[in-house]
Design a protein around this motif. Structure first.
Motif, PDB file in Angstrom:
ATOM      1  N   CYS A 190     -39.340 -48.522  -7.358  1.00 16.06           N
ATOM      2  CA  CYS A 190     -38.782 -48.371  -6.002  1.00 16.06           C
ATOM      3  C   CYS A 190     -37.539 -47.483  -6.070  1.00 16.06           C
ATOM      4  O   CYS A 190     -36.671 -47.691  -6.908  1.00 16.06           O
ATOM      5  CB  CYS A 190     -38.421 -49.748  -5.451  1.00 16.06           C
ATOM      6  SG  CYS A 190     -37.529 -49.684  -3.887  1.00 16.06           S
ATOM      7  N   THR A 191     -37.458 -46.498  -5.160  1.00 17.78           N
ATOM      8  CA  THR A 191     -36.293 -45.601  -5.152  1.00 17.78           C
ATOM      9  C   THR A 191     -35.267 -46.026  -4.103  1.00 17.78           C
ATOM     10  O   THR A 191     -34.300 -45.306  -3.867  1.00 17.78           O
ATOM     11  CB  THR A 191     -36.741 -44.161  -4.846  1.00 17.78           C
ATOM     12  OG1 THR A 191     -37.402 -44.183  -3.574  1.00 17.78           O
ATOM     13  CG2 THR A 191     -37.681 -43.622  -5.913  1.00 17.78           C
ATOM     14  N   ALA A 192     -35.510 -47.163  -3.467  1.00 15.41           N
ATOM     15  CA  ALA A 192     -34.607 -47.683  -2.417  1.00 15.41           C
ATOM     16  C   ALA A 192     -34.447 -46.691  -1.262  1.00 15.41           C
ATOM     17  O   ALA A 192     -33.373 -46.573  -0.680  1.00 15.41           O
ATOM     18  CB  ALA A 192     -33.247 -48.066  -3.004  1.00 15.41           C
ATOM     19  N   CYS A 193     -35.528 -45.984  -0.909  1.00 17.03           N
ATOM     20  CA  CYS A 193     -35.445 -45.016   0.193  1.00 17.03           C
ATOM     21  C   CYS A 193     -35.370 -45.725   1.554  1.00 17.03           C
ATOM     22  O   CYS A 193     -34.996 -45.119   2.549  1.00 17.03           O
ATOM     23  CB  CYS A 193     -36.647 -44.082   0.157  1.00 17.03           C
ATOM     24  SG  CYS A 193     -38.218 -44.908   0.509  1.00 17.03           S
ATOM     25  N   HIS A 194     -35.773 -46.980   1.608  1.00 11.77           N
ATOM     26  CA  HIS A 194     -35.719 -47.807   2.829  1.00 11.77           C
ATOM     27  C   HIS A 194     -36.744 -47.424   3.903  1.00 11.77           C
ATOM     28  O   HIS A 194     -36.681 -47.927   5.014  1.00 11.77           O
ATOM     29  CB  HIS A 194     -34.308 -47.827   3.455  1.00 11.77           C
ATOM     30  CG  HIS A 194     -33.352 -48.714   2.710  1.00 11.77           C
ATOM     31  ND1 HIS A 194     -32.774 -48.365   1.510  1.00 11.77           N
ATOM     32  CD2 HIS A 194     -32.881 -49.954   2.994  1.00 11.77           C
ATOM     33  CE1 HIS A 194     -31.997 -49.341   1.089  1.00 11.77           C
ATOM     34  NE2 HIS A 194     -32.047 -50.327   1.965  1.00 11.77           N
ATOM     35  N   TYR A 195     -37.683 -46.517   3.624  1.00 11.42           N
ATOM     36  CA  TYR A 195     -38.672 -46.159   4.656  1.00 11.42           C
ATOM     37  C   TYR A 195     -39.439 -47.388   5.132  1.00 11.42           C
ATOM     38  O   TYR A 195     -39.828 -47.499   6.284  1.00 11.42           O
ATOM     39  CB  TYR A 195     -39.684 -45.146   4.108  1.00 11.42           C
ATOM     40  CG  TYR A 195     -39.120 -43.783   3.805  1.00 11.42           C
ATOM     41  CD1 TYR A 195     -37.969 -43.329   4.438  1.00 11.42           C
ATOM     42  CD2 TYR A 195     -39.746 -42.942   2.897  1.00 11.42           C
ATOM     43  CE1 TYR A 195     -37.443 -42.076   4.151  1.00 11.42           C
ATOM     44  CE2 TYR A 195     -39.232 -41.681   2.612  1.00 11.42           C
ATOM     45  CZ  TYR A 195     -38.081 -41.263   3.236  1.00 11.42           C
ATOM     46  OH  TYR A 195     -37.574 -40.029   2.953  1.00 11.42           O
ATOM     47  N   CYS A 196     -39.695 -48.298   4.220  1.00 11.75           N
ATOM     48  CA  CYS A 196     -40.548 -49.449   4.532  1.00 11.75           C
ATOM     49  C   CYS A 196     -39.876 -50.473   5.451  1.00 11.75           C
ATOM     50  O   CYS A 196     -40.546 -51.212   6.163  1.00 11.75           O
ATOM     51  CB  CYS A 196     -40.953 -50.151   3.229  1.00 11.75           C
ATOM     52  SG  CYS A 196     -39.524 -50.569   2.201  1.00 11.75           S
ATOM     53  N   ILE A 206     -36.721 -55.117   1.828  1.00 15.29           N
ATOM     54  CA  ILE A 206     -37.714 -54.925   0.749  1.00 15.29           C
ATOM     55  C   ILE A 206     -37.103 -54.295  -0.505  1.00 15.29           C
ATOM     56  O   ILE A 206     -37.325 -54.791  -1.619  1.00 15.29           O
ATOM     57  CB  ILE A 206     -38.917 -54.114   1.281  1.00 15.29           C
ATOM     58  CG1 ILE A 206     -39.621 -54.928   2.374  1.00 15.29           C
ATOM     59  CG2 ILE A 206     -39.894 -53.780   0.162  1.00 15.29           C
ATOM     60  CD1 ILE A 206     -40.637 -54.147   3.188  1.00 15.29           C
ATOM     61  N   PRO A 207     -36.330 -53.193  -0.383  1.00 10.47           N
ATOM     62  CA  PRO A 207     -35.791 -52.613  -1.631  1.00 10.47           C
ATOM     63  C   PRO A 207     -34.894 -53.575  -2.401  1.00 10.47           C
ATOM     64  O   PRO A 207     -34.907 -53.586  -3.634  1.00 10.47           O
ATOM     65  CB  PRO A 207     -35.008 -51.375  -1.154  1.00 10.47           C
ATOM     66  CG  PRO A 207     -35.029 -51.384   0.326  1.00 10.47           C
ATOM     67  CD  PRO A 207     -36.059 -52.351   0.799  1.00 10.47           C
ATOM     68  N   ILE A 210     -37.135 -55.985  -4.169  1.00 16.50           N
ATOM     69  CA  ILE A 210     -37.786 -55.354  -5.331  1.00 16.50           C
ATOM     70  C   ILE A 210     -36.776 -55.166  -6.467  1.00 16.50           C
ATOM     71  O   ILE A 210     -37.115 -55.358  -7.645  1.00 16.50           O
ATOM     72  CB  ILE A 210     -38.456 -54.025  -4.939  1.00 16.50           C
ATOM     73  CG1 ILE A 210     -39.631 -54.311  -3.996  1.00 16.50           C
ATOM     74  CG2 ILE A 210     -38.944 -53.273  -6.172  1.00 16.50           C
ATOM     75  CD1 ILE A 210     -40.412 -53.095  -3.550  1.00 16.50           C
ATOM     76  N   VAL A 250     -46.229 -46.679   4.390  1.00 11.89           N
ATOM     77  CA  VAL A 250     -45.195 -45.627   4.431  1.00 11.89           C
ATOM     78  C   VAL A 250     -44.457 -45.468   3.098  1.00 11.89           C
ATOM     79  O   VAL A 250     -43.533 -44.661   2.996  1.00 11.89           O
ATOM     80  CB  VAL A 250     -44.161 -45.918   5.550  1.00 11.89           C
ATOM     81  CG1 VAL A 250     -44.802 -45.840   6.923  1.00 11.89           C
ATOM     82  CG2 VAL A 250     -43.481 -47.270   5.332  1.00 11.89           C
ATOM     83  N   CYS A 251     -44.851 -46.215   2.096  1.00  9.97           N
ATOM     84  CA  CYS A 251     -44.103 -46.149   0.830  1.00  9.97           C
ATOM     85  C   CYS A 251     -44.491 -44.897   0.040  1.00  9.97           C
ATOM     86  O   CYS A 251     -45.635 -44.768  -0.399  1.00  9.97           O
ATOM     87  CB  CYS A 251     -44.355 -47.396  -0.011  1.00  9.97           C
ATOM     88  SG  CYS A 251     -43.550 -47.277  -1.630  1.00  9.97           S
ATOM     89  N   PRO A 252     -43.537 -43.970  -0.160  1.00 12.55           N
ATOM     90  CA  PRO A 252     -43.891 -42.743  -0.888  1.00 12.55           C
ATOM     91  C   PRO A 252     -44.250 -43.008  -2.353  1.00 12.55           C
ATOM     92  O   PRO A 252     -44.902 -42.179  -2.984  1.00 12.55           O
ATOM     93  CB  PRO A 252     -42.624 -41.875  -0.787  1.00 12.55           C
ATOM     94  CG  PRO A 252     -41.536 -42.777  -0.331  1.00 12.55           C
ATOM     95  CD  PRO A 252     -42.152 -43.978   0.301  1.00 12.55           C
ATOM     96  N   GLN A 253     -43.832 -44.147  -2.872  1.00 13.07           N
ATOM     97  CA  GLN A 253     -44.158 -44.483  -4.272  1.00 13.07           C
ATOM     98  C   GLN A 253     -45.471 -45.263  -4.374  1.00 13.07           C
ATOM     99  O   GLN A 253     -45.871 -45.673  -5.466  1.00 13.07           O
ATOM    100  CB  GLN A 253     -43.031 -45.331  -4.892  1.00 13.07           C
ATOM    101  CG  GLN A 253     -41.650 -44.713  -4.821  1.00 13.07           C
ATOM    102  CD  GLN A 253     -41.585 -43.380  -5.529  1.00 13.07           C
ATOM    103  OE1 GLN A 253     -42.184 -43.198  -6.581  1.00 13.07           O
ATOM    104  NE2 GLN A 253     -40.885 -42.430  -4.921  1.00 13.07           N
ATOM    105  N   ILE A 255     -46.178 -48.253  -3.661  1.00 11.68           N
ATOM    106  CA  ILE A 255     -45.986 -49.568  -4.285  1.00 11.68           C
ATOM    107  C   ILE A 255     -46.760 -50.614  -3.479  1.00 11.68           C
ATOM    108  O   ILE A 255     -46.716 -50.620  -2.243  1.00 11.68           O
ATOM    109  CB  ILE A 255     -44.478 -49.930  -4.312  1.00 11.68           C
ATOM    110  CG1 ILE A 255     -43.742 -48.938  -5.212  1.00 11.68           C
ATOM    111  CG2 ILE A 255     -44.247 -51.365  -4.795  1.00 11.68           C
ATOM    112  CD1 ILE A 255     -42.239 -49.008  -5.122  1.00 11.68           C
ATOM    113  N   ILE A 257     -46.389 -53.460  -2.187  1.00  9.15           N
ATOM    114  CA  ILE A 257     -45.237 -54.332  -1.919  1.00  9.15           C
ATOM    115  C   ILE A 257     -45.677 -55.780  -1.709  1.00  9.15           C
ATOM    116  O   ILE A 257     -45.058 -56.716  -2.216  1.00  9.15           O
ATOM    117  CB  ILE A 257     -44.457 -53.808  -0.687  1.00  9.15           C
ATOM    118  CG1 ILE A 257     -43.925 -52.400  -0.981  1.00  9.15           C
ATOM    119  CG2 ILE A 257     -43.313 -54.755  -0.321  1.00  9.15           C
ATOM    120  CD1 ILE A 257     -43.421 -51.648   0.237  1.00  9.15           C
TER     121      ILE A 257
HETATM  122  S1  SF4 Z   1     -40.685 -47.363   0.843  1.00  4.83           S
HETATM  123 FE1  SF4 Z   1     -41.284 -47.877  -1.267  1.00  4.83          FE
HETATM  124  S2  SF4 Z   1     -39.794 -46.766  -2.555  1.00  4.83           S
HETATM  125 FE2  SF4 Z   1     -38.955 -46.820  -0.478  1.00  4.83          FE
HETATM  126  S3  SF4 Z   1     -37.642 -48.653  -0.431  1.00  4.83           S
HETATM  127 FE3  SF4 Z   1     -39.665 -49.283   0.303  1.00  4.83          FE
HETATM  128  S4  SF4 Z   1     -40.711 -50.024  -1.518  1.00  4.83           S
HETATM  129 FE4  SF4 Z   1     -38.978 -48.832  -2.251  1.00  4.83          FE
END
Ligand code: SF4
Ligand code: SF4
Length: 268
Positions: A190-196, A206-207, A210, A250-253, A255, A257
């Motif tokens: 997780c890059t902690a982008c917060h999109y989710c 979520i970040p 994780i 929407v998670c670019p990684q 994951i 979740i």
């Molecule tokens: S969208 Fe994915 S990468 Fe970004 S904070 Fe959420 S879990 Fe982490």
């Protein structure tokens, strides 16, 4: 009894509200009075909380703190936000005393391929010493608390600390690269982008969850994740996940979740 140092112990998500509620608990007033009376020579705090906790504590009491005892090593430099925490403490001119320099012994021995990389750079340096050299490269580190369980470890540490041999740029880069590889096994990227976050009907952070999952998985248990989760309301813990998977769209990684949170609940 007079003490040399005293501290607000283990400032974290669970207790920061109580520490900051001086009207109700009077901890700050008591400790600062003991300092004025000469019973405490140096007043500081230890911290296992995340950045928001550290910021709140420093905003309130930072002007009185003479040291911060922090879990710091080349794994936690990125993993537990060590770099940002040290930068914030630097802004306040608060020296760092290090806990867990070897991450509970995990950094005393590395995988053979990682040991080879380090030996190629410094053939004479022992593997545990790399963790101490890393810390010697951080100017605000003034004390390193290293748990030692036998005479051999004590002698090795004495040899290491006979000189300061901080790391150069290439050595630091290699060491942090090794840390990244160590962390990638068994943790979630997780890059902690917060999109989710805005897609979660439960409003879960979520970040943050994780990050705690990763800490728990990498450490193989431990107290940090349960402690931080214990400070959250029940409807914000991993168990509150509805498994709706809307965050995963929407998670670019990419994951999974919902599976991570289900696994976290099971582990806890
Ligand atoms: S969208 Fe994915 S990468 Fe970004 S904070 Fe959420 S879990 Fe982490
Ligand atoms: S799967 Fe869980 S974390 Fe993801 S949006 Fe649904 S409730 Fe939130």
């Amino acid at each position: 009894m007079k003490t040399e140092e005293d501290l607000f112990h283990n400032v974290c998500e669970m207790n920061v509200d109580a520490y900051l509620d001086d009207e109700r608990y009077g901890i700050y007033t008591y400790l600062t009075e003991q300092k004025k009376n000469g019973r405490i020579r140096h007043l500081g705090f230890s911290c296992h909380g995340a950045m928001p906790v550290l910021k709140r504590f420093l905003d309130a009491y930072g002007k009185d703190m003479e040291f911060c005892q922090l879990q710091l090593n080349y794994l936690d430099w990125t993993f537990q936000g060590g770099r940002e925490k040290v930068a914030l403490l630097d802004e306040k001119h608060i020296p760092v005393w290090v806990m867990e320099p070897l991450r509970g012994g995990k950094l005393a021995r590395l995988a053979p391929e990682h040991e080879r990389l380090l030996k190629a750079l410094r053939p004479d340096e022992e593997i545990p010493a790399w963790a101490f050299r890393f810390l010697q490269s951080i100017k605000s580190v003034k004390m390193i608390l290293s748990g030692m369980s036998d005479m051999e470890q004590l002698e090795k540490n004495l040899r290491t600390f006979a000189d300061e041999r901080p790391l150069n740029g290439r050595e630091t880069e290699t060491l942090l690269g090794i840390a990244d590889q160590m962390l990638s096994a068994g943790t979630v990227p997780c890059t902690a982008c917060h999109y989710c976050v805005s897609h979660c009907p439960q409003g879960l952070d979520i970040p943050r969850l994780i990050a705690l999952y990763n800490e728990h998985a990498y450490t193989g248990g431990g107290f940090i994740a349960p402690m931080a989760l214990g400070a959250l309301p029940e409807d914000k813990r991993p168990q509150a996940c509805l498994q709706c998977r809307s965050c995963e769209q929407v998670c670019p990684q990419q994951i999974k979740i919902s599976e991570v949170l289900a696994d976290f609940s099971a582990k806890l």
